[in-house]
Design a protein around this motif. Structure first.
Motif, PDB file in Angstrom:
ATOM      1  N   SER A  16       8.581  -6.284   6.957  1.00 16.84           N
ATOM      2  CA  SER A  16       7.446  -7.197   7.131  1.00 16.84           C
ATOM      3  C   SER A  16       7.903  -8.653   7.105  1.00 16.84           C
ATOM      4  O   SER A  16       7.376  -9.479   7.853  1.00 16.84           O
ATOM      5  N   ALA A  30       4.892   7.135   1.446  1.00 14.28           N
ATOM      6  CA  ALA A  30       5.278   6.103   2.405  1.00 14.28           C
ATOM      7  C   ALA A  30       4.624   4.801   1.952  1.00 14.28           C
ATOM      8  O   ALA A  30       3.614   4.823   1.231  1.00 14.28           O
ATOM      9  N   PHE A  31       5.195   3.677   2.343  1.00 18.06           N
ATOM     10  CA  PHE A  31       4.697   2.378   1.895  1.00 18.06           C
ATOM     11  C   PHE A  31       4.491   1.453   3.079  1.00 18.06           C
ATOM     12  O   PHE A  31       5.226   1.503   4.066  1.00 18.06           O
ATOM     13  N   SER A  32       3.471   0.592   2.952  1.00 16.13           N
ATOM     14  CA  SER A  32       3.257  -0.452   3.945  1.00 16.13           C
ATOM     15  C   SER A  32       3.128  -1.777   3.209  1.00 16.13           C
ATOM     16  O   SER A  32       2.552  -1.832   2.117  1.00 16.13           O
ATOM     17  N   PHE A  91       3.780  -7.211   9.128  1.00 15.34           N
ATOM     18  CA  PHE A  91       3.344  -5.944   8.546  1.00 15.34           C
ATOM     19  C   PHE A  91       4.460  -4.935   8.781  1.00 15.34           C
ATOM     20  O   PHE A  91       4.919  -4.778   9.913  1.00 15.34           O
ATOM     21  N   ASN A 127       9.549   4.402   4.288  1.00 18.35           N
ATOM     22  CA  ASN A 127       9.489   5.384   3.205  1.00 18.35           C
ATOM     23  C   ASN A 127       9.938   4.792   1.874  1.00 18.35           C
ATOM     24  O   ASN A 127       9.843   5.447   0.844  1.00 18.35           O
ATOM     25  N   ALA A 180      10.137  -1.545   3.460  1.00 19.06           N
ATOM     26  CA  ALA A 180       8.854  -1.969   4.037  1.00 19.06           C
ATOM     27  C   ALA A 180       8.684  -3.483   3.895  1.00 19.06           C
ATOM     28  O   ALA A 180       8.255  -4.157   4.840  1.00 19.06           O
ATOM     29  N   ASN A 190       0.840  -1.197   0.000  1.00 18.41           N
ATOM     30  CA  ASN A 190       0.000   0.000   0.000  1.00 18.41           C
ATOM     31  C   ASN A 190       0.877   1.248   0.000  1.00 18.41           C
ATOM     32  O   ASN A 190       1.867   1.318   0.725  1.00 18.41           O
ATOM     33  N   ARG A 191       0.498   2.233  -0.828  1.00 12.39           N
ATOM     34  CA  ARG A 191       1.223   3.501  -0.861  1.00 12.39           C
ATOM     35  C   ARG A 191       0.339   4.585  -0.262  1.00 12.39           C
ATOM     36  O   ARG A 191      -0.832   4.705  -0.608  1.00 12.39           O
ATOM     37  N   THR A 192       0.907   5.351   0.653  1.00 10.47           N
ATOM     38  CA  THR A 192       0.183   6.482   1.233  1.00 10.47           C
ATOM     39  C   THR A 192       0.995   7.742   0.959  1.00 10.47           C
ATOM     40  O   THR A 192       2.211   7.674   0.758  1.00 10.47           O
ATOM     41  N   LYS A 216       6.190  -0.922   7.703  1.00 13.50           N
ATOM     42  CA  LYS A 216       6.000   0.399   7.086  1.00 13.50           C
ATOM     43  C   LYS A 216       7.352   1.086   6.960  1.00 13.50           C
ATOM     44  O   LYS A 216       8.201   0.969   7.853  1.00 13.50           O
TER      45      LYS A 216
END
Length: 172
Positions: A69, A38-40, A56, A60, A65, A25-27, A58
């Motif tokens: 995880s 930022a990435f998760s 999981f 940058n 990331a 996921n990219r935020t 998180k």
């Protein structure tokens, strides 16, 4: 010098885990200079012999990331009792509003499951299983519901031992 390197390589086992990326996921956060990404990452690791874990992470950076995880998944391993490539009995796992139903299947059926549940089953080494995911479809919640179901699975030996019987008395 070269012999020493060979000995170290022989002592260190190859990475026996299969790593599956379930969700990336990219935020973004808007700051004065623009957008900061930022990435998760949600990953599942397993040895395809019954040991699995999820993590999981998180960061940058995407690779960082994923690495975080995977490290958390390897630190969070649990066992899955397997019986001829499938699970021993039907079970429902729940986490928040997600619920996952896992049913054993005949040899040759394959893994009939959605993305997150399929990743967990493949990493565990389950070859035949039927699943139904209900409620929330969020990947993290589905993975945690699947792990809840797997943690509730009972091993035939443990059940026989708790009842004070032999395995042969239980299964005939």
């Amino acid at each position: 010098m070269e012999n020493e390197r060979q000995r170290r390589a022989e002592r260190k086992p190859a990475d026996e885990f299969v790593e599956k990326l379930v969700k990336l996921n990219r935020t973004s956060k808007t700051v004065k200079g623009g957008r900061r990404m930022a990435f998760s990452a949600l990953t599942v690791v397993g040895d395809q012999k019954g040991r699995i874990g999820y993590g999981f992470g998180k960061a940058n950076d995407v690779t960082e990331a994923i690495r975080k995880s995977i490290d958390r998944a390897k630190a969070n391993l649990s066992r899955v009792p397997l019986k001829n490539g499938t699970i021993p009995h039907e079970i429902i796992g729940k986490y928040k509003s997600s619920s996952v139903l896992l049913k054993p299947a005949c040899p040759g059926t394959g893994v009939i499951a959605g993305g997150a549940v399929r990743a967990v089953m493949d990493a565990a080494g389950v070859t035949d299983v039927i699943s139904k995911s209900q409620g929330s479809r969020t990947s993290v919640n589905v993975v945690r519901a699947t792990f809840d179901a797997v943690s509730k699975l009972m091993n035939a030996r443990e059940v026989a031992q708790s009842r004070g019987k032999t395995l042969k008395e239980m299964w005939g």
